[in-house]
Enzyme design. Structure first.
Site, short mmCIF file in Angstrom:
data_model
loop_
_atom_site.label_atom_id
_atom_site.label_comp_id
_atom_site.label_asym_id
_atom_site.label_seq_id
_atom_site.Cartn_x
_atom_site.Cartn_y
_atom_site.Cartn_z
CG PHE A 1 -1.43 14.22 12.84
CD1 PHE A 1 -0.81 13.39 13.77
CD2 PHE A 1 -2.45 15.04 13.27
CE1 PHE A 1 -1.19 13.40 15.12
CE2 PHE A 1 -2.82 15.08 14.62
CZ PHE A 1 -2.20 14.25 15.54
CG PHE B 1 1.71 -0.56 6.78
CD1 PHE B 1 1.93 0.76 7.13
CD2 PHE B 1 2.81 -1.41 6.70
CE1 PHE B 1 3.20 1.22 7.39
CE2 PHE B 1 4.09 -0.96 6.95
CZ PHE B 1 4.29 0.37 7.30
CG ASN C 1 -5.86 -8.50 0.89
OD1 ASN C 1 -5.46 -7.37 0.64
ND2 ASN C 1 -6.97 -8.72 1.60
CE LYS D 1 -6.44 2.27 11.02
NZ LYS D 1 -5.41 1.29 10.72
CG ASP E 1 -7.25 -11.68 4.07
OD1 ASP E 1 -6.93 -11.27 5.20
OD2 ASP E 1 -8.30 -11.36 3.48
N GLY F 1 0.82 -1.22 0.00
CA GLY F 1 0.00 0.00 0.00
C GLY F 1 0.85 1.26 0.00
CE1 TYR F 2 1.47 8.02 -0.62
CE2 TYR F 2 -0.08 8.39 1.17
CZ TYR F 2 0.88 8.87 0.31
OH TYR F 2 1.25 10.19 0.37
CB ILE F 3 1.79 4.32 4.71
CG1 ILE F 3 0.86 5.54 4.52
CG2 ILE F 3 2.79 4.58 5.82
CD1 ILE F 3 -0.10 5.80 5.67
CB SER G 1 -5.74 7.18 12.36
OG SER G 1 -6.40 8.34 11.91
CE1 TYR H 1 -9.00 3.18 8.58
CE2 TYR H 1 -9.47 5.44 9.23
CZ TYR H 1 -8.57 4.46 8.89
OH TYR H 1 -7.22 4.75 8.87
NE ARG I 1 -14.52 14.73 3.87
CZ ARG I 1 -13.29 14.38 3.53
NH1 ARG I 1 -13.05 13.86 2.34
NH2 ARG I 1 -12.29 14.54 4.38
P1 NAD Z 1 -3.43 1.43 1.61
O1 NAD Z 1 -4.82 0.99 1.36
O2 NAD Z 1 -2.67 2.05 0.51
O3 NAD Z 1 -2.56 0.21 2.20
C1 NAD Z 1 -3.13 -0.83 2.97
C2 NAD Z 1 -2.66 -2.14 2.35
O4 NAD Z 1 -3.18 -3.22 3.12
C3 NAD Z 1 -3.15 -2.33 0.92
O5 NAD Z 1 -2.06 -2.72 0.11
C4 NAD Z 1 -4.18 -3.46 1.01
O6 NAD Z 1 -4.21 -4.25 -0.15
C5 NAD Z 1 -3.66 -4.22 2.23
N1 NAD Z 1 -4.67 -4.98 2.98
C6 NAD Z 1 -5.85 -4.56 3.51
N2 NAD Z 1 -6.44 -5.55 4.18
C7 NAD Z 1 -5.61 -6.64 4.09
C8 NAD Z 1 -5.67 -7.96 4.58
N3 NAD Z 1 -6.70 -8.41 5.28
N4 NAD Z 1 -4.64 -8.80 4.30
C9 NAD Z 1 -3.58 -8.38 3.58
N5 NAD Z 1 -3.48 -7.13 3.08
C10 NAD Z 1 -4.48 -6.27 3.34
O7 NAD Z 1 -3.47 2.42 2.86
P2 NAD Z 1 -2.34 3.36 3.45
O8 NAD Z 1 -2.73 4.76 3.20
O9 NAD Z 1 -1.00 2.88 3.04
O10 NAD Z 1 -2.57 3.11 5.00
C11 NAD Z 1 -1.79 2.16 5.71
C12 NAD Z 1 -2.31 2.08 7.13
O11 NAD Z 1 -2.25 3.37 7.73
C13 NAD Z 1 -3.78 1.65 7.23
O12 NAD Z 1 -3.90 0.84 8.37
C14 NAD Z 1 -4.51 2.96 7.43
O13 NAD Z 1 -5.72 2.76 8.13
C15 NAD Z 1 -3.52 3.74 8.24
N6 NAD Z 1 -3.68 5.20 8.14
C16 NAD Z 1 -3.65 5.80 6.91
C17 NAD Z 1 -3.82 7.18 6.80
C18 NAD Z 1 -3.81 7.85 5.46
O14 NAD Z 1 -4.23 9.02 5.39
N7 NAD Z 1 -3.35 7.22 4.38
C19 NAD Z 1 -3.98 7.96 7.96
C20 NAD Z 1 -3.98 7.32 9.21
C21 NAD Z 1 -3.82 5.94 9.28
N1 UFG Z 2 -11.15 18.21 1.53
C1 UFG Z 2 -11.71 19.06 0.60
N2 UFG Z 2 -11.98 18.55 -0.64
C2 UFG Z 2 -11.73 17.26 -0.98
C3 UFG Z 2 -11.15 16.40 -0.01
C4 UFG Z 2 -10.87 16.91 1.25
O1 UFG Z 2 -11.97 20.23 0.88
O2 UFG Z 2 -12.01 16.86 -2.12
C5 UFG Z 2 -10.79 18.76 2.86
C6 UFG Z 2 -11.46 18.05 4.02
O3 UFG Z 2 -12.73 18.61 4.28
C7 UFG Z 2 -10.43 18.30 5.14
C8 UFG Z 2 -9.09 18.30 4.41
O4 UFG Z 2 -9.41 18.59 3.04
O5 UFG Z 2 -10.63 19.57 5.70
C9 UFG Z 2 -8.36 16.97 4.49
O6 UFG Z 2 -9.24 15.94 4.08
P1 UFG Z 2 -8.70 14.46 3.75
O7 UFG Z 2 -9.88 13.67 3.29
O8 UFG Z 2 -7.52 14.51 2.86
O9 UFG Z 2 -8.16 13.94 5.16
P2 UFG Z 2 -8.91 13.75 6.55
O10 UFG Z 2 -8.22 14.62 7.55
O11 UFG Z 2 -10.37 13.90 6.42
O12 UFG Z 2 -8.64 12.21 6.88
C10 UFG Z 2 -7.36 11.58 6.71
C11 UFG Z 2 -7.59 10.09 6.47
C12 UFG Z 2 -8.21 9.45 7.70
C13 UFG Z 2 -7.34 9.73 8.90
C14 UFG Z 2 -7.08 11.21 9.05
C15 UFG Z 2 -6.07 11.46 10.14
O13 UFG Z 2 -8.46 9.91 5.35
O14 UFG Z 2 -8.26 8.06 7.52
O15 UFG Z 2 -6.56 11.76 7.83
O16 UFG Z 2 -4.93 10.72 9.93
F1 UFG Z 2 -7.97 9.28 10.01
#
Ligand code: NAD
Ligand code: UFG
Length: 337
Positions: free
Chosen positions: A177, A80, A32, A152, A58, A10-12, A124, A148, A291
């Site tokens: 964040f 992750f 997965n 967490k 998985d 995934g991304y992170i 998160s 969701y 939103r």
């Molecule tokens: P992502 O969806 O890009 O990565 C998650 C990965 O987990 C994906 O590759 C997906 O295929 C895999 N996955 C999901 N369920 C699975 C399972 N049961 N078995 C095996 N693989 C599985 O998301 P991300 O942005 O990289 O986030 C990584 C983690 O960080 C997540 O737990 C997410 O909740 C958390 N997080 C993300 C953000 C954000 O803004 N991106 C913020 C706070 C927390």
């Molecule tokens: N926003 C817009 N337009 C868009 C999308 C977002 O104005 O099209 C605004 C939102 O209202 C917010 C800010 O941009 O004020 C950031 O929104 P994001 O959706 O990018 O991020 P959030 O802070 O809502 O949530 C993200 C993750 C969550 C995580 C949280 C804290 O999606 O999973 O950061 O880590 F919990």
């Protein structure tokens, strides 16, 4: 000895794999591919020169996980693997509870079987609810407004109980964040499927001409300019935080929580202005209603991570804009090209 990245495609996770390899760690990935692509493994080879062992499983499947632990001596797990769409979690709560909670439970069970006692978890900022920022790790958590977010908080609680019951266990809860940006190579980045829910991937698609304008969700918040404020952190800085967390976990038992953020926020309008200045492309915007579930302002106090781990974010908003745009330009359809 290797580090297992559950959800490492995934991304992170993919950015963390780069940081770990560059820090000298051996990495194994289990994913997965429910929200990612196996092409990530090839891209990681291009960046690092290392063939990362990859298991398409998985992580809720304990038998599959056991095979990974049999093949590799796993010293620590970074978890992750979760479903992460807030809106989807409201529509499909059982899917989210099943996936996100089963994943952590089966990881811990298999880790116990193999006497692996170090766990780093992707938590998160959502667990702070609408607490007045800056958010500090000692603040009480709030029950998140969606399934969701609740997974967490529940996972934090599960892991805390595990560490309480087993004095040899080490748990690091990383409260992210808002990660944005991409690796400077432009080879890995955020690849959302469908219409992006998050600000940055939507913004870069507008810049690319794939979407007509950016909706700004609310301009009447009590913030600097009425739009929502978040603590944006470059994904490579966030990824580096995991290396520090692992080193910490190797030397301590029990549970420790760290915020990973910059310690200050940008409003949506400020993000748009920064992007336009750095990239040189105007971004049409429209004001849309707030939103559901959004809070006005969220930013961290990252002092603990700096003082205890020695970690500090190095990149600024300009770097985040530049790198997110490079990724978008080089991969207009994510990994699908
Ligand atoms: P992502 O969806 O890009 O990565 C998650 C990965 O987990 C994906 O590759 C997906 O295929 C895999 N996955 C999901 N369920 C699975 C399972 N049961 N078995 C095996 N693989 C599985 O998301 P991300 O942005 O990289 O986030 C990584 C983690 O960080 C997540 O737990 C997410 O909740 C958390 N997080 C993300 C953000 C954000 O803004 N991106 C913020 C706070 C927390
Ligand atoms: N926003 C817009 N337009 C868009 C999308 C977002 O104005 O099209 C605004 C939102 O209202 C917010 C800010 O941009 O004020 C950031 O929104 P994001 O959706 O990018 O991020 P959030 O802070 O809502 O949530 C993200 C993750 C969550 C995580 C949280 C804290 O999606 O999973 O950061 O880590 F919990």
């Amino acid at each position: 000895m290797a580090i297992l990245l559950a959800g490492g495609c995934g991304y992170i996770g993919s950015h963390t794999a780069v940081e770990l390899i560059q820090a000298g760690y051996e990495v194994v990935i289990a994913d997965n591919l429910s929200n990612s692509s196996a092409k990530v493994i090839d891209r990681l080879f291009s960046i690092t020169g290392v063939h990362i062992p990859f298991y398409e499983i998985d992580v809720c499947d304990r038998v599959g996980l056991e095979q990974v632990f049999q093949q590799h001596k796993i010293e620590a797990v970074i978890h992750f693997a979760a479903l992460k769409s807030i809106s989807e979690s409201v529509e499909l709560p059982v899917l989210y509870y099943r996936n996100n909670l089963d994943a952590v439970l089966s990881l811990i069970e298999v880790m116990n079987q193999f006497s692996c006692k170090r766990f780093v978890f992707s938590s998160s900022a959502t667990v702070y609810g609408d607490a007045t920022p800056p958010c500090v790790e000692t603040m009480p958590t709030a029950l998140p407004t969606n399934p969701y977010g609740r997974t967490k908080l529940m996972t934090e609680q599960i892991l805390s109980d595990v560490a309480l019951a087993d004095k040899d266990f080490s748990v690091v809860l990383l409260r992210y964040f808002n990660p944005i940006g991409a690796h400077e190579s432009g080879l890995i980045g955020e690849a959302p499927s469908g219409v992006p829910a998050n600000l940055f991937p939507y913004l870069t698609q507008v810049a690319a001409g794939e979407r007509a304008y950016l909706n700004i969700y609310g301009d009447d918040y009590p913030t600097v300019d009425g739009t929502g404020v978040r603590d944006y952190i470059h994904v490579c800085d966030l990824a580096a935080g995991h290396v520090y967390a692992l080193d910490y976990a190797a030397q301590h038992t029990g549970v420790e929580i760290f915020n990973l953020g910059l310690g200050f926020g940008y409003s949506v309008r400020q993000v748009v202005a920064a992007f336009e200045r750095v990239v040189g492309i105007p971004i049409p915007t429209r004001i849309a209603p707030r939103r559901a579930g959004d809070i006005a302002e969220s930013f961290s106090n990252p002092a603990k991570a700096q003082q205890v781990l020695g970690w500090k974010a190095k990149r600024n908003m300009d770097d985040m804009c530049r790198d997110a745009w490079r990724w978008q330009k080089m991969n207009p359809h994510g990994y699908a090209d």
